[in-house]
Motif scaffolding. Structure first.
Motif, PDB file in Angstrom:
ATOM      1  N   MET A   1      89.168  42.951  61.672  1.00  0.00           N
ATOM      2  CA  MET A   1      88.799  41.702  61.014  1.00  0.00           C
ATOM      3  C   MET A   1      89.117  41.793  59.534  1.00  0.00           C
ATOM      4  O   MET A   1      89.012  42.861  58.946  1.00  0.00           O
ATOM      5  N   ALA A   2      89.432  40.690  58.945  1.00  0.00           N
ATOM      6  CA  ALA A   2      89.761  40.692  57.526  1.00  0.00           C
ATOM      7  C   ALA A   2      88.563  41.146  56.719  1.00  0.00           C
ATOM      8  O   ALA A   2      87.424  40.928  57.072  1.00  0.00           O
ATOM      9  N   ASP A   3      88.853  41.790  55.607  1.00  0.00           N
ATOM     10  CA  ASP A   3      87.823  42.306  54.732  1.00  0.00           C
ATOM     11  C   ASP A   3      87.139  41.211  53.956  1.00  0.00           C
ATOM     12  O   ASP A   3      87.580  40.086  53.915  1.00  0.00           O
ATOM     13  N   VAL A   4      86.050  41.584  53.257  1.00  0.00           N
ATOM     14  CA  VAL A   4      85.491  40.648  52.294  1.00  0.00           C
ATOM     15  C   VAL A   4      86.589  40.380  51.272  1.00  0.00           C
ATOM     16  O   VAL A   4      87.290  41.288  50.847  1.00  0.00           O
ATOM     17  N   PRO A   5      86.770  39.113  50.899  1.00  0.00           N
ATOM     18  CA  PRO A   5      87.965  38.616  50.231  1.00  0.00           C
ATOM     19  C   PRO A   5      88.337  39.297  48.931  1.00  0.00           C
ATOM     20  O   PRO A   5      87.535  39.930  48.284  1.00  0.00           O
ATOM     21  N   ASN A   6      89.584  39.076  48.543  1.00  0.00           N
ATOM     22  CA  ASN A   6      90.132  39.734  47.366  1.00  0.00           C
ATOM     23  C   ASN A   6      90.181  38.844  46.136  1.00  0.00           C
ATOM     24  O   ASN A   6      90.801  39.200  45.155  1.00  0.00           O
ATOM     25  N   GLY A   7      89.601  37.651  46.184  1.00  0.00           N
ATOM     26  CA  GLY A   7      89.505  36.812  45.006  1.00  0.00           C
ATOM     27  C   GLY A   7      90.822  36.308  44.487  1.00  0.00           C
ATOM     28  O   GLY A   7      91.105  36.374  43.307  1.00  0.00           O
ATOM     29  N   THR A 164      82.477  42.139  67.053  1.00  0.00           N
ATOM     30  CA  THR A 164      82.606  42.055  65.603  1.00  0.00           C
ATOM     31  C   THR A 164      83.686  43.043  65.181  1.00  0.00           C
ATOM     32  O   THR A 164      84.329  43.646  66.031  1.00  0.00           O
ATOM     33  N   GLY A 165      83.921  43.180  63.891  1.00  0.00           N
ATOM     34  CA  GLY A 165      85.027  44.045  63.491  1.00  0.00           C
ATOM     35  C   GLY A 165      85.000  44.441  62.043  1.00  0.00           C
ATOM     36  O   GLY A 165      84.117  44.045  61.273  1.00  0.00           O
ATOM     37  N   ARG A 166      86.003  45.217  61.688  1.00  0.00           N
ATOM     38  CA  ARG A 166      86.121  45.737  60.330  1.00  0.00           C
ATOM     39  C   ARG A 166      87.596  45.933  59.997  1.00  0.00           C
ATOM     40  O   ARG A 166      88.351  46.488  60.797  1.00  0.00           O
ATOM     41  N   GLY A 167      88.006  45.461  58.832  1.00  0.00           N
ATOM     42  CA  GLY A 167      89.356  45.726  58.346  1.00  0.00           C
ATOM     43  C   GLY A 167      89.328  46.962  57.466  1.00  0.00           C
ATOM     44  O   GLY A 167      88.846  46.898  56.337  1.00  0.00           O
ATOM     45  N   PRO A 168      89.772  48.116  57.971  1.00  0.00           N
ATOM     46  CA  PRO A 168      89.587  49.380  57.241  1.00  0.00           C
ATOM     47  C   PRO A 168      90.591  49.552  56.093  1.00  0.00           C
ATOM     48  O   PRO A 168      91.674  50.076  56.283  1.00  0.00           O
ATOM     49  N   PHE A 181      77.098  44.747  60.731  1.00  0.00           N
ATOM     50  CA  PHE A 181      76.796  45.816  61.685  1.00  0.00           C
ATOM     51  C   PHE A 181      75.291  46.014  61.865  1.00  0.00           C
ATOM     52  O   PHE A 181      74.822  46.277  62.973  1.00  0.00           O
ATOM     53  N   ILE A 182      74.523  45.862  60.785  1.00  0.00           N
ATOM     54  CA  ILE A 182      73.059  45.937  60.904  1.00  0.00           C
ATOM     55  C   ILE A 182      72.572  44.846  61.861  1.00  0.00           C
ATOM     56  O   ILE A 182      71.746  45.090  62.750  1.00  0.00           O
ATOM     57  N   PHE A 183      73.108  43.644  61.691  1.00  0.00           N
ATOM     58  CA  PHE A 183      72.664  42.514  62.520  1.00  0.00           C
ATOM     59  C   PHE A 183      73.172  42.640  63.957  1.00  0.00           C
ATOM     60  O   PHE A 183      72.442  42.356  64.918  1.00  0.00           O
ATOM     61  N   THR A 184      74.416  43.089  64.115  1.00  0.00           N
ATOM     62  CA  THR A 184      74.983  43.255  65.464  1.00  0.00           C
ATOM     63  C   THR A 184      74.219  44.322  66.234  1.00  0.00           C
ATOM     64  O   THR A 184      73.979  44.175  67.443  1.00  0.00           O
ATOM     65  N   LYS A 185      73.790  45.387  65.548  1.00  0.00           N
ATOM     66  CA  LYS A 185      72.981  46.435  66.187  1.00  0.00           C
ATOM     67  C   LYS A 185      71.680  45.829  66.722  1.00  0.00           C
ATOM     68  O   LYS A 185      71.248  46.117  67.848  1.00  0.00           O
ATOM     69  N   TRP A 186      71.050  44.959  65.919  1.00  0.00           N
ATOM     70  CA  TRP A 186      69.812  44.303  66.356  1.00  0.00           C
ATOM     71  C   TRP A 186      70.084  43.417  67.574  1.00  0.00           C
ATOM     72  O   TRP A 186      69.325  43.438  68.551  1.00  0.00           O
ATOM     73  N   LEU A 187      71.168  42.650  67.527  1.00  0.00           N
ATOM     74  CA  LEU A 187      71.512  41.784  68.663  1.00  0.00           C
ATOM     75  C   LEU A 187      71.755  42.608  69.929  1.00  0.00           C
ATOM     76  O   LEU A 187      71.312  42.242  71.022  1.00  0.00           O
ATOM     77  N   VAL A 197      84.062  46.485  69.061  1.00  0.00           N
ATOM     78  CA  VAL A 197      84.282  46.471  67.611  1.00  0.00           C
ATOM     79  C   VAL A 197      85.768  46.660  67.348  1.00  0.00           C
ATOM     80  O   VAL A 197      86.334  47.710  67.671  1.00  0.00           O
ATOM     81  N   GLN A 198      86.402  45.641  66.777  1.00  0.00           N
ATOM     82  CA  GLN A 198      87.830  45.708  66.480  1.00  0.00           C
ATOM     83  C   GLN A 198      88.039  46.314  65.085  1.00  0.00           C
ATOM     84  O   GLN A 198      87.508  45.816  64.102  1.00  0.00           O
ATOM     85  N   MET A 199      88.849  47.375  65.022  1.00  0.00           N
ATOM     86  CA  MET A 199      89.276  47.950  63.745  1.00  0.00           C
ATOM     87  C   MET A 199      90.705  47.452  63.509  1.00  0.00           C
ATOM     88  O   MET A 199      91.655  47.916  64.150  1.00  0.00           O
ATOM     89  N   SER A 200      90.844  46.479  62.603  1.00  0.00           N
ATOM     90  CA  SER A 200      92.149  45.828  62.451  1.00  0.00           C
ATOM     91  C   SER A 200      93.032  46.585  61.451  1.00  0.00           C
ATOM     92  O   SER A 200      93.399  46.076  60.398  1.00  0.00           O
TER      93      SER A 200
END
Length: 475
Positions: A1-7, A164-168, A181-187, A197-200
């Protein structure tokens, strides 16, 4: 998944013009194919929203045969341009001029999603028998698509799964990356369902100056931080796009099906791609979409195509899944449901970005207790007054204070959080005391995460990343 944006810079009027053209084409296609009323209405709603944004930016209505000239940077084209263009969100860019951060109510209208209201939170509590997570109680997860449908299925003993996922993009993750990830763990715990979990790493290779080996090595390192959140190995499959695409015929077949049903014009309109972008970027959205469909994972779901997916993610990822939801009924699959979170602010304030290249913009999961204390004291944007006397008299502003924002994410005790809000707003608590309260929460949280991560071996990562049957058995 795309990272938190680069502005990066906001969408230009030309980008908006192209987006309207692409969205108009999508509406025509849906009508020609006699798509469902809901689909057509959603697409029309988005088209009207884009036209309103265009009019606000240009001061005149969109005309299909009249492309705009881009105004000079900083110029104010149209009476409401400043007000309407202060927030901009896409998968790579989050921009706002407000110290309070993005206006999420406006974003819900713009994106056409639904607000997570008290009624929905109460329904989740009834369905799970568990107190709602603090992210739900405090509006950190604030928007959804089709969550009621997921709850209908769950209450009728029908299965669903999480994705869910993470863009490494770097070796070290920061605390903001932990939120989904904290919220997905709870779910996963309260609903007792499987998770993919997709590592893009393919995406990061295409967008960043990384080699394929670097991108994959970041996947392995980031996977250790994700596993350290406490996911159940018997119910969790973590996969690298670079690795899994060649292993799963089901996954690649779904990528191709999605690619066939999205035009170049549509993808340009949704993501702002230009003619000079490499074709890898243009084809990537189909890869992020594919895990939304259960038969992309035959080892988990066999050949079942009717198991709905629920995706917890930051709202900047929503354009990928609007596209996915448009395509799903045309290829015979259920639309994925979504839960959207707000953005995690940089230490310098909610209108600035966190940057992997600026170690002072966030708290990293590798930071020592001393580094955490120094960063918070030195860099966390304060809502306090200029002098102690003024602060005692007028109080601080919790709406813009980053230490208070961070406490809303990480302090579990609602009563304590409310007391801090009252004390700081009244002037009874000073900025230094508020920062100390945050440091006292963050230091043990990061230390405990680091201790768990130390226990994660390469062999454990390999086990999580091996395609296999998970212990949750679907009827």
């Amino acid at each position: 998944m795309a990272d938190v944006p680069n502005g990066e810079p906001c969408a230009s009027p030309l980008d908006l013009f192209n987006s309207i053209a692409a969205q108009g084409e999508l509406v025509r296609t849906l009508k020609a194919e006699k798509a469902s009323k809901d689909e057509i209405e959603s697409a029309v709603k988005m088209l009207l929203s884009l036209k309103m944004s265009y009019k606000a930016a240009m001061g005149e209505d969109y005309k299909a045969d009249c492309p705009p000239r881009n105004p000079a940077p900083g110029s104010n084209s149209g009476p409401d341009a400043t007000e309407t263009s202060e927030d901009f969100v896409d998968p790579w860019t989050v921009r706002t001029s407000s110290a309070k951060g993005i206006d999420y109510d406006k974003l819900i209208v713009q994106f056409g999603s639904s607000k997570i209201d008290k009624e929905l939170i109460n329904r989740i509590e009834r369905a799970t028998g568990q107190r709602p997570h603090r992210f739900l109680r405090r509006g950190i997860f604030f928007s959804h698509r089709d969550m009621n449908q997921v709850l209908d299925a769950y209450e009728n003993k029908k299965p669903f799964y999480l994705y869910t996922g993470r863009g490494p993009s770097s070796e070290a993750m920061h605390v903001g990356h932990l939120i989904p990830f904290i919220f997905t763990k709870w779910l996963q715990d309260v609903f007792n369902v499987p998770l993919v979990v997709q590592m893009s790493d393919d995406e990061k290779y295409l967008w960043k100056d990384l080699s394929l080996d670097q991108a994959y090595s970041y996947t392995v390192e980031n996977a250790k931080d994700i596993i350290a959140c406490g996911f159940d190995i018997n119910k969790t499959f973590i996969f690298s796009d670079l690795e899994y695409m060649g292993m799963s015929s089901g996954f690649y077949k779904n990528v191709v099906k999605i690619q066939k049903h999205v035009t170049f014009n549509q993808v340009k309109g949704i993501f702002g791609f230009t003619d000079s972008d490499c074709i890898g970027k243009i084809s990537f959205p189909a890869i992020q979409a594919a895990p939304s469909f259960s038969n992309s994972f035959p080892q988990i779901f066999r050949d079942k195509t009717d198991i709905q997916c629920l995706i917890p993610c930051a709202i900047d990822q929503d354009p990928y899944f609007r596209m996915t939801r448009d395509v799903a009924p045309r290829i015979g699959y259920p639309k994925p449901a979504l839960l959207h979170s707000t953005f995690f602010p940089a230490l310098q304030g909610a209108q600035t970005k966190m940057s992997a290249s600026d170690p002072n913009s966030s708290i990293f999961l590798t930071d020592t207790a001393k580094q955490i204390k120094t960063k918070v004291n030195k860099h966390a944007f304060s809502g306090g007054r200029d002098t102690v006397e003024e602060h005692r008299q007028f109080g601080g502003n919790c709406d813009v204070d980053v230490s208070f924002m961070y406490l809303t994410f990480f302090l579990e005790d609602d009563d304590r959080l409310e007391q801090i809000r009252k004390d700081y707003s009244s002037g009874a608590m000073l900025t230094g005391e508020l920062k100390k309260a945050l440091i006292d929460v963050l230091q043990p949280l990061i230390a405990e995460h680091q201790a768990r991560r130390k226990e994660i071996t390469d062999e454990m990562v390999k086990e999580f990343m091996t395609p296999r049957q998970l212990s949750f058995h679907f009827q």
